[in-house]
Write a protein that holds these residues in place. Structure first.
Motif, PDB file in Angstrom:
ATOM      1  N   TYR A 164       1.065   4.053  -2.826  1.00 35.81           N
ATOM      2  CA  TYR A 164       0.085   5.120  -2.990  1.00 35.81           C
ATOM      3  C   TYR A 164       0.477   6.407  -2.277  1.00 35.81           C
ATOM      4  O   TYR A 164      -0.070   7.473  -2.576  1.00 35.81           O
ATOM      5  CB  TYR A 164      -1.274   4.669  -2.450  1.00 35.81           C
ATOM      6  CG  TYR A 164      -1.925   3.556  -3.228  1.00 35.81           C
ATOM      7  CD1 TYR A 164      -2.364   3.761  -4.540  1.00 35.81           C
ATOM      8  CD2 TYR A 164      -2.131   2.297  -2.657  1.00 35.81           C
ATOM      9  CE1 TYR A 164      -2.979   2.739  -5.251  1.00 35.81           C
ATOM     10  CE2 TYR A 164      -2.748   1.281  -3.364  1.00 35.81           C
ATOM     11  CZ  TYR A 164      -3.169   1.503  -4.655  1.00 35.81           C
ATOM     12  OH  TYR A 164      -3.773   0.501  -5.364  1.00 35.81           O
ATOM     13  N   ARG A 173      -0.976  -5.422  -3.822  1.00 34.74           N
ATOM     14  CA  ARG A 173      -0.693  -4.275  -2.970  1.00 34.74           C
ATOM     15  C   ARG A 173      -1.335  -4.518  -1.607  1.00 34.74           C
ATOM     16  O   ARG A 173      -2.552  -4.447  -1.447  1.00 34.74           O
ATOM     17  CB  ARG A 173      -1.240  -2.994  -3.622  1.00 34.74           C
ATOM     18  CG  ARG A 173      -0.486  -2.621  -4.893  1.00 34.74           C
ATOM     19  CD  ARG A 173      -1.111  -1.437  -5.602  1.00 34.74           C
ATOM     20  NE  ARG A 173      -0.331  -1.061  -6.779  1.00 34.74           N
ATOM     21  CZ  ARG A 173      -0.767  -0.230  -7.731  1.00 34.74           C
ATOM     22  NH1 ARG A 173      -1.994   0.297  -7.638  1.00 34.74           N
ATOM     23  NH2 ARG A 173      -0.003   0.059  -8.769  1.00 34.74           N
ATOM     24  N   LEU A 204      -7.455   0.570   1.726  1.00 37.93           N
ATOM     25  CA  LEU A 204      -7.473   0.249   0.308  1.00 37.93           C
ATOM     26  C   LEU A 204      -8.873  -0.166  -0.126  1.00 37.93           C
ATOM     27  O   LEU A 204      -9.566  -0.877   0.596  1.00 37.93           O
ATOM     28  CB  LEU A 204      -6.502  -0.897   0.014  1.00 37.93           C
ATOM     29  CG  LEU A 204      -5.041  -0.678   0.430  1.00 37.93           C
ATOM     30  CD1 LEU A 204      -4.225  -1.929   0.130  1.00 37.93           C
ATOM     31  CD2 LEU A 204      -4.451   0.532  -0.251  1.00 37.93           C
ATOM     32  N   ASN A 210      -5.481  -4.763  -4.895  1.00 33.88           N
ATOM     33  CA  ASN A 210      -5.320  -4.442  -3.481  1.00 33.88           C
ATOM     34  C   ASN A 210      -5.751  -5.626  -2.633  1.00 33.88           C
ATOM     35  O   ASN A 210      -6.755  -6.285  -2.937  1.00 33.88           O
ATOM     36  CB  ASN A 210      -6.206  -3.250  -3.098  1.00 33.88           C
ATOM     37  CG  ASN A 210      -5.732  -1.934  -3.684  1.00 33.88           C
ATOM     38  OD1 ASN A 210      -4.554  -1.773  -3.993  1.00 33.88           O
ATOM     39  ND2 ASN A 210      -6.649  -0.995  -3.820  1.00 33.88           N
ATOM     40  N   SER A 263       0.827  -1.211   0.000  1.00 34.27           N
ATOM     41  CA  SER A 263       0.000   0.000   0.000  1.00 34.27           C
ATOM     42  C   SER A 263       0.860   1.260   0.000  1.00 34.27           C
ATOM     43  O   SER A 263       0.376   2.346  -0.343  1.00 34.27           O
ATOM     44  CB  SER A 263      -0.915   0.008   1.225  1.00 34.27           C
ATOM     45  OG  SER A 263      -0.153   0.062   2.424  1.00 34.27           O
ATOM     46  N   ALA A 283      -2.365  -4.306   2.409  1.00 34.99           N
ATOM     47  CA  ALA A 283      -2.560  -3.547   3.635  1.00 34.99           C
ATOM     48  C   ALA A 283      -1.585  -4.107   4.678  1.00 34.99           C
ATOM     49  O   ALA A 283      -0.668  -4.861   4.347  1.00 34.99           O
ATOM     50  CB  ALA A 283      -4.006  -3.670   4.103  1.00 34.99           C
ATOM     51  N   MET A 312      -4.620   4.778   6.137  1.00 35.07           N
ATOM     52  CA  MET A 312      -4.596   3.906   4.963  1.00 35.07           C
ATOM     53  C   MET A 312      -5.794   2.971   4.984  1.00 35.07           C
ATOM     54  O   MET A 312      -6.049   2.294   5.973  1.00 35.07           O
ATOM     55  CB  MET A 312      -3.291   3.084   4.920  1.00 35.07           C
ATOM     56  CG  MET A 312      -3.167   2.134   3.741  1.00 35.07           C
ATOM     57  SD  MET A 312      -3.898   0.504   4.065  1.00 35.07           S
ATOM     58  CE  MET A 312      -2.734  -0.156   5.253  1.00 35.07           C
ATOM     59  N   ARG A 332      -8.921   7.909   0.714  1.00 32.76           N
ATOM     60  CA  ARG A 332      -9.346   6.569   1.114  1.00 32.76           C
ATOM     61  C   ARG A 332     -10.845   6.392   0.893  1.00 32.76           C
ATOM     62  O   ARG A 332     -11.600   7.361   1.097  1.00 32.76           O
ATOM     63  CB  ARG A 332      -9.003   6.342   2.593  1.00 32.76           C
ATOM     64  CG  ARG A 332      -7.528   6.505   2.888  1.00 32.76           C
ATOM     65  CD  ARG A 332      -7.248   6.544   4.382  1.00 32.76           C
ATOM     66  NE  ARG A 332      -7.945   7.634   5.064  1.00 32.76           N
ATOM     67  CZ  ARG A 332      -7.548   8.896   5.076  1.00 32.76           C
ATOM     68  NH1 ARG A 332      -6.473   9.266   4.429  1.00 32.76           N
ATOM     69  NH2 ARG A 332      -8.237   9.825   5.727  1.00 32.76           N
TER      70      ARG A 332
END
Length: 309
Positions: A122, A168, A277, A233, A119, A170, A275, A127
């Motif tokens: 980014y 990607r 995703l 993600n 993540s 978390a 964060m 979000r």
């Protein structure tokens, strides 16, 4: 793709995510080879049923002969410390490992690779962040190296006969995790049950994905997505604050500590304070996490307490 019939090579397979992935692949019937330099992983984490090669992927010759007969590569090997004191060296190491791996795959005619990105590519994005968000502006050398690796993989996918699955992540949590907020809080409270020092202001808020969900999502994507470059993600639809993590850990330890804060809106240089995703693209592929972010944190706390007490 039916992985039970595949010979899979896992770089970084002695690490936290890698070792769980290896265990799942073996349970599903795959033949597995692990490559790791053991700089942060442990040989003890690797199942006896997996073949092991100790090698440093920054060496161009590290994979000589290793990829013979391999059908698919999971590339997890990387220098992962976000707040590193050698950012340029970390960037060079991570991109060099991926370049060397791609060259070795081309020489061995291996055409499938799954890559664990982050993540952090980014930066500080709105979000929930979808896969097509732009511009990508990472704020750490680690995030920059992950984005550069994605570029290398994309170029090969679109110009050569290469299929890429790009994940990607978390924040991934679960048994065996070290050097992260949950085990850090547990270790601090074992040492001093009366007080807990929290980096930043405690209001940092992110998605936490349990390792079993993470591995399951990776394998689901590899089995069902078939474009040249498949970027997804991996996360949850919910978030958990650092203060909430502290409360969950204290509750599971039956403690009521005082909190002390180091201050600021982030825990360390390069930390992204907020964060979450978007996982709509992953959901459209037919996969949802079994645990929310809070549930993943609580289950991981219980698992880590069994290990650390």
């Amino acid at each position: 793709m039916d992985l039970s019939t595949q010979h899979v090579l896992v770089t970084g397979g002695a690490g936290f995510v890698g070792s769980h992935l290896v265990d799942r692949l073996l349970a599903d019937g795959a033949t597995v080879t692990v490559v790791d330099n053991l700089s942060s992983g442990s040989r003890d984490r690797i199942a006896d049923d997996a073949d092991f090669v100790e090698a440093d992927l920054t060496d161009p010759d590290a994979l000589d002969g290793v990829l013979d007969g391999v059908d698919l590569v999971f590339h997890l090997a990387a220098s992962k410390l976000v707040d590193t004191d050698r950012p340029h060296g970390q960037f060079e190491d991570n991109t060099q490992m991926t370049l060397n791996l791609l060259e070795a795959m081309a020489d061995a005619d291996v055409t499938k690779i799954a890559y664990t990105s982050s993540s952090t590519v980014y930066g500080e994005a709105p979000r929930p962040t979808p896969e097509d968000f732009a511009p990508l502006e990472p704020i750490s050398a680690y995030g920059a190296s992950k984005l550069a690796d994605e570029g290398l993989l994309s170029a090969r996918a679109h110009s050569h006969d290469l299929t890429v699955w790009n994940f990607r992540f978390a924040n991934v949590v679960g048994p065996g995790l070290r050097g992260a907020v949950i085990p850090d809080f547990i270790e601090k409270l074992i040492e001093d049950p009366e007080s807990l020092t929290i980096l930043g202001n405690g209001r940092q808020e992110k998605s936490y994905l349990h390792i079993t969900d993470c591995v399951d999502a990776m394998l689901h994507i590899v089995a069902t997505a078939d474009d040249a470059m498949n970027t997804y993600n991996l996360g949850t639809r919910t978030t958990t604050s650092v203060d909430r993590i502290a409360a969950i850990v204290a509750d599971e330890m039956d403690l009521d500590p005082d909190y002390e804060y180091t201050g600021g809106d982030r825990g360390w240089t390069g930390d992204v304070p907020k964060m979450r995703l978007s996982i709509e693209k992953l959901a459209a592929l037919g996969w949802e996490p079994s645990l929310s972010s809070d549930e993943a944190v609580r289950q991981s706390t219980r698992e880590l307490l069994d290990e650390l007490r």
